[in-house]
Design a protein around this motif. Structure first.
Motif, PDB file in Angstrom:
ATOM      1  N   LEU A   1       3.097  20.330  -1.278  1.00  0.00           N
ATOM      2  CA  LEU A   1       4.321  20.415  -0.483  1.00  0.00           C
ATOM      3  C   LEU A   1       5.557  20.560  -1.368  1.00  0.00           C
ATOM      4  N   GLY A   2       5.368  20.467  -2.675  1.00  0.00           N
ATOM      5  CA  GLY A   2       6.484  20.612  -3.606  1.00  0.00           C
ATOM      6  C   GLY A   2       7.099  19.298  -4.030  1.00  0.00           C
ATOM      7  N   MET A   3       6.475  18.187  -3.697  1.00  0.00           N
ATOM      8  CA  MET A   3       7.021  16.880  -4.056  1.00  0.00           C
ATOM      9  C   MET A   3       6.712  16.555  -5.514  1.00  0.00           C
ATOM     10  N   SER A   4       7.674  15.927  -6.183  1.00  0.00           N
ATOM     11  CA  SER A   4       7.432  15.448  -7.545  1.00  0.00           C
ATOM     12  C   SER A   4       6.673  14.118  -7.456  1.00  0.00           C
ATOM     13  N   LEU A   5       6.145  13.684  -8.579  1.00  0.00           N
ATOM     14  CA  LEU A   5       5.446  12.396  -8.589  1.00  0.00           C
ATOM     15  C   LEU A   5       6.396  11.261  -8.223  1.00  0.00           C
ATOM     16  N   GLU A   6       7.655  11.377  -8.622  1.00  0.00           N
ATOM     17  CA  GLU A   6       8.648  10.362  -8.281  1.00  0.00           C
ATOM     18  C   GLU A   6       8.911  10.344  -6.773  1.00  0.00           C
ATOM     19  N   ASP A   7       8.987  11.551  -6.179  1.00  0.00           N
ATOM     20  CA  ASP A   7       9.177  11.645  -4.722  1.00  0.00           C
ATOM     21  C   ASP A   7       7.985  11.040  -3.984  1.00  0.00           C
ATOM     22  N   ILE A   8       6.794  11.325  -4.486  1.00  0.00           N
ATOM     23  CA  ILE A   8       5.572  10.802  -3.864  1.00  0.00           C
ATOM     24  C   ILE A   8       5.568   9.286  -3.938  1.00  0.00           C
ATOM     25  N   ASP A   9       5.936   8.763  -5.099  1.00  0.00           N
ATOM     26  CA  ASP A   9       5.985   7.306  -5.282  1.00  0.00           C
ATOM     27  C   ASP A   9       6.968   6.670  -4.302  1.00  0.00           C
ATOM     28  N   ALA A  10       8.160   7.260  -4.178  1.00  0.00           N
ATOM     29  CA  ALA A  10       9.161   6.719  -3.267  1.00  0.00           C
ATOM     30  C   ALA A  10       8.682   6.786  -1.819  1.00  0.00           C
TER      31      ALA A  10
ATOM     32  N   THR B   1       5.816   4.206  -1.313  1.00  0.00           N
ATOM     33  CA  THR B   1       6.353   2.845  -1.316  1.00  0.00           C
ATOM     34  C   THR B   1       7.061   2.540  -0.002  1.00  0.00           C
ATOM     35  N   ALA B   2       7.879   3.490   0.471  1.00  0.00           N
ATOM     36  CA  ALA B   2       8.583   3.293   1.743  1.00  0.00           C
ATOM     37  C   ALA B   2       7.590   3.148   2.895  1.00  0.00           C
ATOM     38  N   SER B   3       6.556   3.975   2.901  1.00  0.00           N
ATOM     39  CA  SER B   3       5.533   3.899   3.958  1.00  0.00           C
ATOM     40  C   SER B   3       4.774   2.585   3.902  1.00  0.00           C
ATOM     41  N   LEU B   4       4.478   2.124   2.705  1.00  0.00           N
ATOM     42  CA  LEU B   4       3.758   0.865   2.531  1.00  0.00           C
ATOM     43  C   LEU B   4       4.610  -0.310   3.010  1.00  0.00           C
ATOM     44  N   VAL B   5       5.890  -0.316   2.664  1.00  0.00           N
ATOM     45  CA  VAL B   5       6.803  -1.371   3.106  1.00  0.00           C
ATOM     46  C   VAL B   5       6.879  -1.373   4.636  1.00  0.00           C
ATOM     47  N   GLU B   6       6.995  -0.178   5.226  1.00  0.00           N
ATOM     48  CA  GLU B   6       7.067  -0.065   6.687  1.00  0.00           C
ATOM     49  C   GLU B   6       5.777  -0.561   7.348  1.00  0.00           C
TER      50      GLU B   6
END
Length: 176
Positions: free
Chosen positions: A116-125, A128-133
């Motif tokens: 999808l064009g996401m960087s590893l940093e974008d994927i991590d963020a 993490t947001a999905s996990l917190v939710e």
């Protein structure tokens, strides 16, 4: 509700995401594999009928049938004519464990996100947001379930909002 000695609504056990890029049949198959490799389903446990699961989860009968055929081909289950589908012992099957399955799913997730064009940093963020939710939702749901159980002394109970004043309800009932 599907009963296998374990009474859990199939809708809770098999949550499918229609918005996912993963086909429904593959989501269902992956969930079964997880439930088998994690020990939820033990060798010899009978799985829900194809028709029953399709109705309970509200998906096409042929989709569930395809999943069961694929699971049988992969050695996770065995179908017995007129008796149903039963879980096989996969403990000696190479590469079958929760850790290996999670590793495969994680690698697929990373690959799809990168496509999808996401960087590893974008994927991590994002992860993490999905996990917190997800944790917050679990905690809210657990708190509501515990509260309902405490109030009733029984299992899971749906709690409806109460009217501000009980006399309003009586007055509405008297006028009817």
């Amino acid at each position: 509700m599907i009963k296998l000695g374990k009474t859990i609504p199939a809708g809770d056990l098999f949550e499918l995401d229609e918005k996912s890029s993963l086909p429904i049949w593959l989501q269902l198959k992956n969930r079964f594999i997880y439930l088998i490799t994690s020990g939820y389903y033990l060798p010899g446990d009978q799985l829900p009928t194809v028709r029953g699961l399709a109705a309970e989860v509200e998906i096409n009968y042929n989709t569930v049938s395809k999943v069961y055929q694929s699971l049988e081909e992969d050695g996770y289950i065995q179908s017995k004519r007129r008796q149903g589908a039963f879980v096989c012992d996969v403990s000696d099957k190479p590469g079958v464990s929760i850790a290996v399955t999670a590793e495969i799913v994680t690698a697929e997730y990373l690959q799809r996100c990168q496509e999808l064009g996401m960087s590893l940093e974008d994927i991590d963020a994002q992860f993490t947001a999905s996990l917190v939710e997800a944790k917050a939702k679990r905690d809210r749901d657990q708190g509501a379930a515990d509260e309902a159980k405490d109030q009733s002394g029984r299992g899971r109970v749906v709690v409806f909002p109460r009217a501000a004043d009980d006399s309003e309800q009586r007055a509405a009932g008297d006028g009817a």
